[in-house]
Design an enzyme around this catalytic site. Structure first.
Site, PDB file in Angstrom:
ATOM      1  N   SER A   1      31.634  34.001  33.575  1.00 25.56           N
ATOM      2  CA  SER A   1      33.073  33.805  33.606  1.00 25.56           C
ATOM      3  C   SER A   1      33.546  33.876  35.058  1.00 25.56           C
ATOM      4  O   SER A   1      32.742  34.064  35.968  1.00 25.56           O
ATOM      5  CB  SER A   1      33.767  34.891  32.787  1.00 25.56           C
ATOM      6  OG  SER A   1      33.722  36.105  33.518  1.00 25.56           O
ATOM      7  N   LYS A   2      34.847  33.756  35.220  1.00 23.34           N
ATOM      8  CA  LYS A   2      35.422  33.738  36.576  1.00 23.34           C
ATOM      9  C   LYS A   2      35.017  34.973  37.387  1.00 23.34           C
ATOM     10  O   LYS A   2      34.943  34.934  38.596  1.00 23.34           O
ATOM     11  CB  LYS A   2      36.942  33.663  36.487  1.00 23.34           C
ATOM     12  CG  LYS A   2      37.405  32.325  35.988  1.00 23.34           C
ATOM     13  CD  LYS A   2      38.880  32.099  36.303  1.00 23.34           C
ATOM     14  CE  LYS A   2      39.333  30.756  35.811  1.00 23.34           C
ATOM     15  NZ  LYS A   2      39.890  30.748  34.475  1.00 23.34           N
ATOM     16  N   ARG A   3      34.767  36.085  36.688  1.00 16.17           N
ATOM     17  CA  ARG A   3      34.390  37.316  37.382  1.00 16.17           C
ATOM     18  C   ARG A   3      33.094  37.140  38.182  1.00 16.17           C
ATOM     19  O   ARG A   3      32.845  37.850  39.140  1.00 16.17           O
ATOM     20  CB  ARG A   3      34.149  38.448  36.370  1.00 16.17           C
ATOM     21  CG  ARG A   3      35.399  39.137  35.904  1.00 16.17           C
ATOM     22  CD  ARG A   3      35.048  40.272  34.970  1.00 16.17           C
ATOM     23  NE  ARG A   3      34.247  39.822  33.828  1.00 16.17           N
ATOM     24  CZ  ARG A   3      33.045  40.280  33.527  1.00 16.17           C
ATOM     25  NH1 ARG A   3      32.475  41.197  34.279  1.00 16.17           N
ATOM     26  NH2 ARG A   3      32.405  39.836  32.463  1.00 16.17           N
ATOM     27  N   HIS A   4      32.246  36.234  37.743  1.00 13.97           N
ATOM     28  CA  HIS A   4      30.943  36.086  38.382  1.00 13.97           C
ATOM     29  C   HIS A   4      30.941  35.063  39.509  1.00 13.97           C
ATOM     30  O   HIS A   4      29.916  34.817  40.114  1.00 13.97           O
ATOM     31  CB  HIS A   4      29.897  35.681  37.334  1.00 13.97           C
ATOM     32  CG  HIS A   4      29.797  36.648  36.206  1.00 13.97           C
ATOM     33  ND1 HIS A   4      30.262  36.365  34.952  1.00 13.97           N
ATOM     34  CD2 HIS A   4      29.319  37.907  36.165  1.00 13.97           C
ATOM     35  CE1 HIS A   4      30.054  37.409  34.172  1.00 13.97           C
ATOM     36  NE2 HIS A   4      29.493  38.358  34.884  1.00 13.97           N
ATOM     37  N   GLY A   5      32.078  34.465  39.771  1.00  9.72           N
ATOM     38  CA  GLY A   5      32.132  33.454  40.831  1.00  9.72           C
ATOM     39  C   GLY A   5      32.922  32.265  40.313  1.00  9.72           C
ATOM     40  O   GLY A   5      33.354  32.255  39.160  1.00  9.72           O
TER      41      GLY A   5
END
Ligand code: GLU
Length: 490
Positions: free
Chosen positions: A253-257
């Site tokens: 998800s966005k948290r990972h990049g």
């Protein structure tokens, strides 16, 4: 031999996601490795969420990555149209066939009725599903519903007690039972086909030989296989490639990049590096090789080296790969890559003068070794622009306070003044002369000069830093750092 035809079938409901790009790439690689064709099909039947803008973004992102297709909405081809909303009459014809053969039927149930059915199954401890209530409606019953203004959906009648086996090229045999499925909708009340229906019709009529797609579609595959059989189509091969997880093993998800391809291009990644990285998400060549061009990957690619286990999206690895590609690029290419970021930061003007162009080229050579992405150039620029610099540490300060510093900097200033233009190739000899004339070691000359010019003990090579700063700024900086170190220089 069967012609190899694969497809990438995105729903244009947002920009091309990194997972979608990986599916597209694996299809591309498989097609190229086997002399086959890649078809781009736009699955836009979710009218509310689909947009032309997303479709364009997807195509643009694929082009940026260098993933080219042979047939598609923009290119045409013998099995078009390649946009599902332009194929409605095709689905319609086949729906009539299924209806007339009793393999599909109209269903008038309301949302409330469906919910009640699902609950009833749940209470019995069974899988919530449709109970088949409209399967045997008489024409009179249908008329009654119609007269009440109910708009029917079309449901596929699932054969009972049937074992469905997927011979998956990545996952091996996967077995499902038809009984848990329940009759499912193939045409919605607005006349549009559902994904599971349209995908089968299109894959069959577009002569797709191998369906290579994300693992999340594995559970849709039994529904699709039943439709292939009902329509009398032969089955393609299936290959479901693993999920992409973040480093913490949760769904990417966005948290990972950044999640969309366009973000990577905006962040200054090279498409070759992104492709190289994506290829390694779930596939590996036989040996240790990791840095590979798309051509090299194509030569090595096969589905039996695609892993079943989830792929982990490791941003550090992508940065590492990108850094290698930047170092392998020509200086002109690096200059071209960093230019938009320098412009955006206001460090060069929008109408680049020839002087600025030279300056950017010097910067690109100076920092090529130090960049993991082109956008990082801006973080490195404080060494190279501006009058205010701060000596980074006590250790650096002590080097300026050494007895030899005033004579080193004095001679440096004199020698610099004697040069009309500052060229990188003239700087090394100049510094060498200083070591010789003052009988000092290289470090005793290079380090104090570096610190007095940048405040730091490490950074790009002095032969680039000096021409980039220019005489004026060098003078100001030497005075400023000397002052900070409490040194008097003349
Ligand atoms: N439109 C579907 C998606 O974007 C395609 C899935 C498939 O490849 O069958 O997920």
């Amino acid at each position: 031999m069967q012609e190899i035809r694969v497809r990438f079938a995105p729903s244009p409901t947002g920009p091309l996601h990194i997972g979608g790009a990986r599916s597209a790439l694996f299809n591309y690689l498989f097609a190229k490795a086997n002399g086959g064709k890649l078809i781009l099909r736009v699955e836009d039947t979710d009218i509310e969420r689909s947009s032309k803008e997303s479709e364009e973004n997807i195509m643009e992102s694929l082009r940026w990555l260098g993933i080219d297709w042979d047939e598609g909405p923009d290119k045409g081809g013998p099995y078009g149209p390649y946009r599902q909303t332009e194929r409605l009459s095709i689905y319609h014809g086949l729906t009539n066939k299924l209806l007339s053969e009793g393999k599909a039927y109209y269903c008038y149930c309301t949302e409330e009725e469906l919910e009640a059915q699902r609950q009833a199954f749940s209470e019995k401890g069974e899988l919530p599903r449709y109970n088949g209530q409209c399967y045997n409606l008489t024409s009179q019953e249908k008329e009654t519903y119609e007269s009440k203004g109910r708009k029917p959906v079309v449901r596929f009648h699932v054969p009972v007690n049937k074992e469905i086996v997927i011979n998956d090229l990545v996952r091996g045999d996967v077995v499902f039972e038809s009984d848990g499925i329940g009759d499912y909708v193939i045409v919605k009340s607005d006349g549009l086909p559902t994904y599971n229906y349209a995908v089968v019709v299109d894959d069959a009529l577009m002569r797709i030989s191998h369906v290579i797609r994300a693992e999340e579609h594995l559970s849709n595959t039994p529904r699709q296989i039943l439709l292939y059989e009902a329509l009398g189509f032969s089955l393609p091969y299936f290959a479901h490639i693993s999920l992409i997880l973040g480093k913490d093993r949760s769904k990417m998800s966005k948290r990972h990049g950044a999640t969309s391809v366009v973000q990577y291009s905006e962040l200054g990644y090279l498409p070759e590096a992104v492709v190289n990285f994506l290829a390694l998400l779930g596939w590996s060549p036989g040996g240790e090789e990791e840095i590979m061009s798309i051509k090299r990957i194509t030569e090595q690619f096969s589905l039996d080296r695609v892993a079943k286990s989830p792929a982990v999206f490791d941003m550090d690895k992508l940065r590492w790969i990108n850094g290698i590609y930047i170092r392998q690029s020509s200086k002109e290419k690096v200059a071209e890559m960093i230019l938009p970021f320098l412009m955006k930061a206001g460090l060069v003007s929008d109408n680049l003068s020839s002087q600025e162009k030279k300056w950017v080229e010097l910067i690109s050579v100076a920092l090529q070794e130090h960049l993991a992405t082109a956008s990082e150039i801006v973080e490195h620029m404080d060494i190279l622009v501006g009058e205010d610099i701060i000596i980074e540490s006590q250790e650096a300060m002590a080097i300026l306070q050494d007895d030899t510093f005033p004579s080193v900097i004095q001679l440096f200033k004199e020698k610099l003044a004697a040069l009309r233009v500052l060229n990188p190739e003239d700087i090394k000899p100049l510094l060498k002369e200083i070591t010789k004339e003052l009988k000092l070691g290289g470090k005793q000359v290079y380090m104090p000069i570096r610190i007095s010019l940048t405040g730091r003990m490490h950074g790009p090579e002095l032969n680039y830093i000096i021409p980039i700063l220019g005489k004026e700024l060098i003078k100001i900086r030497i005075e400023s750092t000397a002052k900070q170190a409490g040194i008097n220089i003349v």
